[in-house]
Write an enzyme that holds these catalytic residues in place. Structure first.
Site, PDB file in Angstrom:
ATOM      1  N   SER A   1      21.661 -28.872  61.685  1.00 19.52           N
ATOM      2  CA  SER A   1      22.144 -29.761  62.743  1.00 19.52           C
ATOM      3  C   SER A   1      23.262 -30.691  62.308  1.00 19.52           C
ATOM      4  O   SER A   1      23.983 -31.216  63.146  1.00 19.52           O
ATOM      5  CB  SER A   1      20.990 -30.596  63.302  1.00 19.52           C
ATOM      6  OG  SER A   1      20.459 -31.439  62.304  1.00 19.52           O
TER       7      SER A   1
ATOM      8  N   ASP B   1      20.758 -41.329  65.089  1.00 16.66           N
ATOM      9  CA  ASP B   1      19.356 -41.190  65.479  1.00 16.66           C
ATOM     10  C   ASP B   1      18.523 -41.207  64.201  1.00 16.66           C
ATOM     11  O   ASP B   1      18.987 -41.669  63.161  1.00 16.66           O
ATOM     12  CB  ASP B   1      19.127 -39.936  66.333  1.00 16.66           C
ATOM     13  CG  ASP B   1      19.532 -38.645  65.637  1.00 16.66           C
ATOM     14  OD1 ASP B   1      19.624 -38.628  64.395  1.00 16.66           O
ATOM     15  OD2 ASP B   1      19.758 -37.635  66.335  1.00 16.66           O
TER      16      ASP B   1
ATOM     17  N   HIS C   1      20.416 -38.228  61.803  1.00 15.66           N
ATOM     18  CA  HIS C   1      21.833 -37.879  61.702  1.00 15.66           C
ATOM     19  C   HIS C   1      22.732 -39.094  61.605  1.00 15.66           C
ATOM     20  O   HIS C   1      22.487 -40.108  62.253  1.00 15.66           O
ATOM     21  CB  HIS C   1      22.252 -37.052  62.922  1.00 15.66           C
ATOM     22  CG  HIS C   1      21.399 -35.858  63.147  1.00 15.66           C
ATOM     23  ND1 HIS C   1      20.374 -35.847  64.066  1.00 15.66           N
ATOM     24  CD2 HIS C   1      21.393 -34.638  62.555  1.00 15.66           C
ATOM     25  CE1 HIS C   1      19.778 -34.659  64.027  1.00 15.66           C
ATOM     26  NE2 HIS C   1      20.370 -33.924  63.120  1.00 15.66           N
TER      27      HIS C   1
END
Length: 357
Positions: A35, A323, A326
């Site tokens: 991600s 978040d 990340h």
């Protein structure tokens, strides 16, 4: 989600082997990862639970809308591509089978992905590293059909391969008490499984033509917000960080070994750990105010993504983390600058000469 992981894997890198950069016009990059480097592949996986297609994601990206990137703006890859004077490689699943864009590079990264195929299984759909390599094989076949075998081999040999995986193998596998690997293996056994699997995968990429591979080591996963909440005092998890250091050391040895055995291999291990720790420990030195919690105020033991009902901080540029897993766009900008300088300092592409008249 992952994302717990990989945090700043491509961050502030100390590169062991300097790689020459061709002219921007000929620079081709292929990205493999999770991600931290995804640019939207999972949006095309209907059943995937590892998606960042909610409001707030992309709020600081061009257009202000979510693109599948797990941050409020750009990924480190986006920023480095801009510095190199090339477009950020598009998501593999966004391309048609015959799209000419593949000749400039492709991004295969997928949120939730790991080195092991069982990693991230509860996200239902994601592209594991093996899946991503399979997709690169398809890409190479398409390139062959477009420009011929000899030219395709040359393109693949001269391209850059950025690989960032491994954190999900910890955060969304080994460290989850309800998954088999954490019960089945000691850490010594688990890390050996990771390294042997990764070795086979890097050899396969080499067989497909990859030569200039950069593998990004893991940052201090025990210090990201989603892991800190497991501590009663909100501090870094020392055991997790120690395991990460062991993984990094073994990957570095693997890369050295492969370079000595594979013809024309130019693999680089990018050591992220200590520099990332410095960013977390000393955020003000890098222009930030907060590094132990997230802008999106989602540091919980369950979840951790910035959902539409989340409360977003008023000044996103003050936070290292967007978040629970990340980095923010602002952090990515700082980290991309350091990564770029580590890899490409004094080797930046020269501007194209002006046409003579």
């Amino acid at each position: 989600m992952e994302f717990r992981g990989h945090i700043l894997i491509v961050l502030i890198v100390t590169v062991l082997v300097a790689l020459p950069v061709p002219a921007a016009a000929s620079l081709v990059t292929f990205v493999f990862g999770d991600s931290l480097t995804e640019v939207g592949n999972n949006n095309y996986l209907q059943l995937s639970l590892a998606k960042a297609n909610y409001p707030f994601y992309g709020i600081d990206f061009t257009g202000g809308k979510a693109t599948g990137r797990f941050t409020n703006g750009r990924t480190i890859g986006d920023i480095i591509s801009a510095k190199l004077g090339i477009p950020s490689p598009p998501a593999y699943l966004s391309l048609s089978p015959t799209d000419d864009a593949i000749l400039k590079g492709v991004n295969y990264a997928s949120g939730g992905a790991g080195i092991l195929n069982e990693t991230g299984l509860y996200f239902i759909e994601r592209l594991t590293f093996d899946d991503q390599i399979n997709n690169f094989k398809k890409t190479k076949e398409t390139i062959k059909n477009k420009i011929g075998a000899e030219a395709a081999n040359k393109l693949c040999n001269e391209a850059f391969y950025f690989i960032g995986l491994g954190s999900n193998d910890y955060v969304n596998n080994f460290l989850q008490p309800f998954l088999a690997d954490g019960q089945q293996y000691t850490h010594d056994e688990f890390v050996e499984l990771l390294i042997s699997t990764l070795g086979d995968q890097l050899i396969r990429l080499h067989q497909l033509g990859a030569r200039k591979m950069v593998f990004h080591g893991l940052g201090p996963l025990g210090c990201i917000p989603s892991q800190r909440v497991k501590s009663k005092r909100g501090i870094c998890l020392k055991q997790v960080n120690q395991w990460v250091k062991e993984f990094n050391s073994k990957v570095q040895n693997l890369v050295t070994n492969l370079n000595g055995h594979l013809p024309s291999a130019q693999m680089t291990f990018a050591d992220t750990y200590q520099d990332v720790m410095d960013l977390i420990d000393n955020p003000t030195a890098f222009g930030f105010k907060v590094s132990n919690t997230s802008c999106c105020n989602v540091d919980t033991s369950v979840g951790g993504l910035c959902m539409p009902n989340s409360k977003v901080c008023s000044n996103r540029a003050d936070y290292v983390f967007w978040d629970a897993f990340h980095p923010s766009d602002a952090a990515n900008e700082v980290l991309a600058e350091r990564f770029y300088n580590s890899l490409f300092a004094n080797k930046a592409p020269s501007p194209a000469p002006l046409p003579s008249h």
